[in-house]
Design a protein around this motif. Sequence first.
Motif, PDB file in Angstrom:
ATOM      1  N   THR A 178       0.833  -1.210   0.000  1.00  0.00           N
ATOM      2  CA  THR A 178       0.000   0.000   0.000  1.00  0.00           C
ATOM      3  C   THR A 178       0.860   1.249   0.000  1.00  0.00           C
ATOM      4  O   THR A 178       0.577   2.227  -0.701  1.00  0.00           O
ATOM      5  N   MET A 179       1.942   1.226   0.801  1.00  0.00           N
ATOM      6  CA  MET A 179       2.829   2.390   0.853  1.00  0.00           C
ATOM      7  C   MET A 179       3.468   2.632  -0.505  1.00  0.00           C
ATOM      8  O   MET A 179       3.596   3.775  -0.960  1.00  0.00           O
ATOM      9  N   GLN A 180       3.876   1.554  -1.206  1.00  0.00           N
ATOM     10  CA  GLN A 180       4.496   1.710  -2.521  1.00  0.00           C
ATOM     11  C   GLN A 180       3.508   2.285  -3.532  1.00  0.00           C
ATOM     12  O   GLN A 180       3.862   3.117  -4.365  1.00  0.00           O
ATOM     13  N   ARG A 181       2.246   1.844  -3.445  1.00  0.00           N
ATOM     14  CA  ARG A 181       1.250   2.393  -4.361  1.00  0.00           C
ATOM     15  C   ARG A 181       1.013   3.873  -4.087  1.00  0.00           C
ATOM     16  O   ARG A 181       0.868   4.679  -5.010  1.00  0.00           O
ATOM     17  N   LEU A 182       0.989   4.244  -2.816  1.00  0.00           N
ATOM     18  CA  LEU A 182       0.802   5.650  -2.463  1.00  0.00           C
ATOM     19  C   LEU A 182       1.959   6.495  -2.966  1.00  0.00           C
ATOM     20  O   LEU A 182       1.770   7.612  -3.455  1.00  0.00           O
ATOM     21  N   GLU A 183       3.176   5.963  -2.836  1.00  0.00           N
ATOM     22  CA  GLU A 183       4.336   6.719  -3.310  1.00  0.00           C
ATOM     23  C   GLU A 183       4.266   6.922  -4.813  1.00  0.00           C
ATOM     24  O   GLU A 183       4.613   7.990  -5.329  1.00  0.00           O
ATOM     25  N   ALA A 184       3.807   5.889  -5.541  1.00  0.00           N
ATOM     26  CA  ALA A 184       3.687   6.022  -6.990  1.00  0.00           C
ATOM     27  C   ALA A 184       2.635   7.063  -7.352  1.00  0.00           C
ATOM     28  O   ALA A 184       2.819   7.859  -8.285  1.00  0.00           O
ATOM     29  N   MET A 185       1.534   7.057  -6.632  1.00  0.00           N
ATOM     30  CA  MET A 185       0.482   8.025  -6.921  1.00  0.00           C
ATOM     31  C   MET A 185       0.936   9.434  -6.580  1.00  0.00           C
ATOM     32  O   MET A 185       0.617  10.394  -7.282  1.00  0.00           O
ATOM     33  N   LEU A 186       1.660   9.583  -5.478  1.00  0.00           N
ATOM     34  CA  LEU A 186       2.144  10.909  -5.092  1.00  0.00           C
ATOM     35  C   LEU A 186       3.119  11.458  -6.114  1.00  0.00           C
ATOM     36  O   LEU A 186       3.180  12.669  -6.339  1.00  0.00           O
ATOM     37  N   THR A 200     -10.547   9.245  -7.858  1.00  0.00           N
ATOM     38  CA  THR A 200      -9.955   8.185  -8.666  1.00  0.00           C
ATOM     39  C   THR A 200      -9.785   6.933  -7.843  1.00  0.00           C
ATOM     40  O   THR A 200      -9.699   6.985  -6.623  1.00  0.00           O
ATOM     41  N   ASP A 201      -9.728   5.822  -8.498  1.00  0.00           N
ATOM     42  CA  ASP A 201      -9.541   4.529  -7.857  1.00  0.00           C
ATOM     43  C   ASP A 201      -8.328   3.883  -8.469  1.00  0.00           C
ATOM     44  O   ASP A 201      -8.317   3.539  -9.648  1.00  0.00           O
ATOM     45  N   MET A 202      -7.283   3.751  -7.684  1.00  0.00           N
ATOM     46  CA  MET A 202      -6.036   3.191  -8.194  1.00  0.00           C
ATOM     47  C   MET A 202      -5.643   2.016  -7.320  1.00  0.00           C
ATOM     48  O   MET A 202      -5.233   2.158  -6.187  1.00  0.00           O
ATOM     49  N   ASN A 203      -5.826   0.785  -7.848  1.00  0.00           N
ATOM     50  CA  ASN A 203      -5.517  -0.439  -7.096  1.00  0.00           C
ATOM     51  C   ASN A 203      -6.291  -0.490  -5.779  1.00  0.00           C
ATOM     52  O   ASN A 203      -5.786  -0.928  -4.755  1.00  0.00           O
ATOM     53  N   PHE A 220       2.914  16.431   1.124  1.00  0.00           N
ATOM     54  CA  PHE A 220       2.903  15.026   1.476  1.00  0.00           C
ATOM     55  C   PHE A 220       4.191  14.600   2.189  1.00  0.00           C
ATOM     56  O   PHE A 220       4.560  13.434   2.177  1.00  0.00           O
ATOM     57  N   ASP A 221       4.859  15.578   2.832  1.00  0.00           N
ATOM     58  CA  ASP A 221       6.103  15.228   3.517  1.00  0.00           C
ATOM     59  C   ASP A 221       5.831  14.211   4.605  1.00  0.00           C
ATOM     60  O   ASP A 221       6.575  13.256   4.790  1.00  0.00           O
ATOM     61  N   ASP A 222       4.753  14.384   5.393  1.00  0.00           N
ATOM     62  CA  ASP A 222       4.467  13.454   6.480  1.00  0.00           C
ATOM     63  C   ASP A 222       4.185  12.062   5.932  1.00  0.00           C
ATOM     64  O   ASP A 222       4.597  11.059   6.482  1.00  0.00           O
ATOM     65  N   ALA A 223       3.433  12.001   4.803  1.00  0.00           N
ATOM     66  CA  ALA A 223       3.128  10.699   4.219  1.00  0.00           C
ATOM     67  C   ALA A 223       4.379  10.034   3.736  1.00  0.00           C
ATOM     68  O   ALA A 223       4.526   8.827   3.836  1.00  0.00           O
TER      69      ALA A 223
END
Length: 223
Positions: A178-186, A200-203, A220-223
């Motif tokens: 999940t973290m990797q997907r968030l990083e890609a989206m960011l 949007t719905d991404m994975n 998104f520094d905290d994320a």
Amino acid sequence: VEMYAVQPPNTGIQHRENTCKANVNNTDFGQGTLFIAESELIWIGSSNQGFRLQYTDIAIHAISTDVQSFPEECLYVMYNKGLFTSSQSENESDSDGEKDTTVSEIRFIPTDKNNLKRMFDALSDCQCLHPDEEDSDFFHEGEVNESPVQTFDGGAAGEGFFTGDAAIDHMTPQGLATMQRLEAMLAQQGSPSTDTGIETDMNGVHITEQQNGTTEDGQFDDA
């Protein structure tokens, strides 16, 4: 049946009924004063003779208005011990290793029947101050809570929240993905978008974009 000398309570009196008769196991003890105190329930008759009841031993208390079962409206109390029993009989019960199953029926009859509700409420409130330890859901000494609440860095309590460089070591494979997907989206958020307010719905991860389609520096520094 004989009573014993009783002193009135000094503190914590929630209700006092000055003209109140007492009937114990169908024996009338005459007029007296009923003290419903936080520590115990005390009835005192003539010559300071009376009895006291412990709240933890009161099984039932209710207002009785059935004049067919008893000629007067009263506050009925079922007590888990026998009143006025001799010390000899108590010792014999203890020596047999059996718990005393004697039950006493006590009726308090006020002169003013309008006070029955006040007597009942005061008794209920005081009994709540003395919960039965055998029925308590709290942990006793020596027992272990199998599901303790974990405390993490900074004193924050919760489940699955970590801080510092060791956070990734504690993540599950699903959490890491999940973290990797968030990083890609960011990373994609850096390019301007003409869409506004689009969800949007991404994975399987839902993200609502900002109306201007841009990302502020450091957002998104905290994320």
